[in-house]
Design a protein around this motif. Structure first.
Motif, PDB file in Angstrom:
ATOM      1  N   CYS A  67       1.036  -2.494 -17.120  1.00 15.61           N
ATOM      2  CA  CYS A  67       0.188  -2.112 -15.982  1.00 15.61           C
ATOM      3  C   CYS A  67       0.160  -0.590 -15.810  1.00 15.61           C
ATOM      4  N   ILE A  68      -0.952  -0.094 -15.276  1.00 16.45           N
ATOM      5  CA  ILE A  68      -1.078   1.330 -15.007  1.00 16.45           C
ATOM      6  C   ILE A  68      -1.926   1.543 -13.756  1.00 16.45           C
ATOM      7  N   SER A  69      -1.632   2.612 -13.021  1.00 20.63           N
ATOM      8  CA  SER A  69      -2.346   2.896 -11.780  1.00 20.63           C
ATOM      9  C   SER A  69      -2.938   4.302 -11.823  1.00 20.63           C
ATOM     10  N   PHE A  70      -3.986   4.490 -11.026  1.00 24.73           N
ATOM     11  CA  PHE A  70      -4.607   5.808 -10.886  1.00 24.73           C
ATOM     12  C   PHE A  70      -4.733   6.216  -9.425  1.00 24.73           C
ATOM     13  N   SER A  71      -4.279   5.356  -8.521  1.00 24.77           N
ATOM     14  CA  SER A  71      -4.484   5.657  -7.099  1.00 24.77           C
ATOM     15  C   SER A  71      -3.413   4.999  -6.238  1.00 24.77           C
ATOM     16  N   ILE A  72      -3.056   5.717  -5.183  1.00 26.21           N
ATOM     17  CA  ILE A  72      -2.055   5.240  -4.237  1.00 26.21           C
ATOM     18  C   ILE A  72      -2.733   4.967  -2.900  1.00 26.21           C
ATOM     19  N   CYS A  73      -2.560   3.760  -2.411  1.00 20.83           N
ATOM     20  CA  CYS A  73      -3.037   3.436  -1.071  1.00 20.83           C
ATOM     21  C   CYS A  73      -1.808   3.114  -0.215  1.00 20.83           C
ATOM     22  N   GLU A  74      -1.949   2.273   0.766  1.00 20.80           N
ATOM     23  CA  GLU A  74      -0.774   1.926   1.560  1.00 20.80           C
ATOM     24  C   GLU A  74      -0.840   0.479   2.003  1.00 20.80           C
ATOM     25  N   ASN A  75       0.330  -0.025   2.307  1.00 16.30           N
ATOM     26  CA  ASN A  75       0.438  -1.280   3.031  1.00 16.30           C
ATOM     27  C   ASN A  75       0.609  -0.949   4.510  1.00 16.30           C
ATOM     28  N   GLY A  76       1.334   0.132   4.790  1.00 15.81           N
ATOM     29  CA  GLY A  76       1.531   0.571   6.165  1.00 15.81           C
ATOM     30  C   GLY A  76       3.007   0.684   6.498  1.00 15.81           C
ATOM     31  N   MET A  77       3.300   1.056   7.719  1.00 12.28           N
ATOM     32  CA  MET A  77       4.678   1.089   8.211  1.00 12.28           C
ATOM     33  C   MET A  77       5.079  -0.349   8.536  1.00 12.28           C
ATOM     34  N   ARG A  78       6.182  -0.794   7.985  1.00 14.80           N
ATOM     35  CA  ARG A  78       6.578  -2.191   8.125  1.00 14.80           C
ATOM     36  C   ARG A  78       7.285  -2.419   9.465  1.00 14.80           C
ATOM     37  N   TRP A  79       6.690  -3.263  10.296  1.00 11.81           N
ATOM     38  CA  TRP A  79       7.254  -3.618  11.589  1.00 11.81           C
ATOM     39  C   TRP A  79       8.011  -4.932  11.484  1.00 11.81           C
ATOM     40  N   LEU A  80       8.909  -5.148  12.428  1.00 13.47           N
ATOM     41  CA  LEU A  80       9.709  -6.372  12.477  1.00 13.47           C
ATOM     42  C   LEU A  80       9.117  -7.332  13.505  1.00 13.47           C
ATOM     43  N   THR A  81       8.929  -8.593  13.127  1.00  8.32           N
ATOM     44  CA  THR A  81       8.498  -9.605  14.090  1.00  8.32           C
ATOM     45  C   THR A  81       9.480 -10.767  14.064  1.00  8.32           C
ATOM     46  N   ASN A  82       9.719 -11.385  15.239  1.00  8.69           N
ATOM     47  CA  ASN A  82      10.597 -12.557  15.244  1.00  8.69           C
ATOM     48  C   ASN A  82      10.270 -13.463  16.429  1.00  8.69           C
TER      49      ASN A  82
END
Length: 357
Positions: A161-176
């Motif tokens: 695999c190879i990539s050419f771009s970085i995006c995001e998932n985001g800041m990971r929050w905790l839920t419970n």
């Protein structure tokens, strides 16, 4: 015309999907062929490339892959298109299988965060050490302007695999589903679903929780049935997977900013003409920008929807976060040994420089 081409191609796409699920790695250019579109020179054969990601069909990654397909279709005169399958539906819901299938060519492109790539190259763990990035702006500044960011796009080449771009998932929050979490004491004994990422598992163990690995497709039901008490994910994932319905307590903290990568099958890219390769690279960069813009523009709206659904949002103060970070410092020591101090401390140095700007 593009929608008509996709409909024509769908039957052939399904045949490839069945082969992929049967474990057929296939050739690296296993694109769906046979759909016809009208180009400027007459009929053009459209190669429909298969794409996947772990979240539902309303997630920005799904919309980003669809946008990527639109760009490729337009800029290649209908010679390439993308069919994007949400929720890991071509891989039985398995995050790991999405990566493996992209490496073999059974899939052609995927979006995943660095967390899901750790099982293939441990270097990706450096991005998810607890409280490494103070915010997304610093994260993008570092990854888009440092050697570490450039190198990360090649860390899966040995897996195809190879990539050419970085995006995001985001800041990971905790839920419970059990109680508000403001201190490490509040986390003690809670079963928290985490992805298959040792850096997160190690952190939650130090905080007294019981980290449990599950595929994303299983999380809602697992929380609903009490198999686990909660999970951690960015706002877009909490929304698209409707996790706010089963988790009334949501902790807003900066414990993990989650960079993501649009990853291509390397052999597919290497088999393109130089002109087409440049089109794929540029389209990947624009799709990543599109995803990042969607997440930025819609997160606040989604948080308000969580509140309207009855959720309690607990935003940790810097002092409260410091208690978690202090307890998790052994994770840094461990990963200096695993990854090398040069990588861990090198990223810390880049973050400090970016924060000082």
């Amino acid at each position: 015309m593009k929608k008509m081409v996709k409909i024509i191609a769908l039957a052939v796409t399904c045949a490839i999907t069945l082969s992929a699920l049967a474990g057929c790695g296939g050739s690296s250019d296993g694109s769906t062929e046979g759909a016809q579109s009208e180009g400027s020179g007459g009929n053009v054969e459209t190669e429909v490339l298969l794409a996947s990601h772990p979240f539902n069909d309303t997630h920005p990654w799904q919309l980003g892959l669809e946008y990527l397909g639109d760009l490729l279709y337009e800029r290649t005169g209908g010679r390439y298109d993308i069919e994007a399958y949400p929720s890991g539906s071509l891989s039985g819901g398995s995050n790991r299988s999405i990566v493996e299938m992209t490496g073999t060519g059974a899939l052609h492109v995927m979006i995943h965060s660095g967390l899901s790539y750790q099982g293939f190259n441990e270097k990706f763990a450096v991005f998810s050490l607890p409280f490494m990035f103070p915010d997304k702006e610093t994260g993008f500044e570092v990854l888009n302007n440092s050697e570490i960011g450039k190198e990360a796009m090649t860390w899966l080449e040995d897996s195809g695999c190879i990539s050419f771009s970085i995006c995001e998932n985001g800041m990971r929050w905790l839920t419970n589903s059990k109680r508000p979490v403001e201190t490490p004491e509040d986390l003690k004994g809670l079963k928290i679903r985490v992805p298959e990422a040792n850096s997160l598992i190690d952190s939650f163990k130090l905080w007294g929780a019981d980290p449990t690995i599950l595929n994303m497709s299983e999380v809602y039901t697992a929380i609903q049935q009490g198999t686990v008490d909660g999970q951690e994910n960015p706002v877009a994932a909490i929304d698209s997977n409707k996790l706010y319905e089963v988790c009334p307590y949501i902790t807003d903290w900066t414990y993990c900013w989650d960079p993501a990568f649009i990853m291509w099958n390397k052999d597919l890219i290497n088999g393109l003409s130089e002109e087409d390769k440049e089109i794929f690279i540029q389209a990947s960069k624009e799709a990543a920008e599109y995803i990042n813009k969607l997440i930025t523009e819609t997160d606040a709206e989604k948080v308000e929807a969580f509140k309207d659904a009855g959720c309690e949002i607990i935003t940790l103060t810097p002092e409260q976060e410091a208690a978690f970070k202090e307890m998790a410092l052994p994770v840094y020591d461990s990963y200096r040994e695993i990854l090398g101090a040069d990588l861990v401390d090198g990223l810390i140095d880049e973050i400090e420089k970016a924060s000082a700007k």
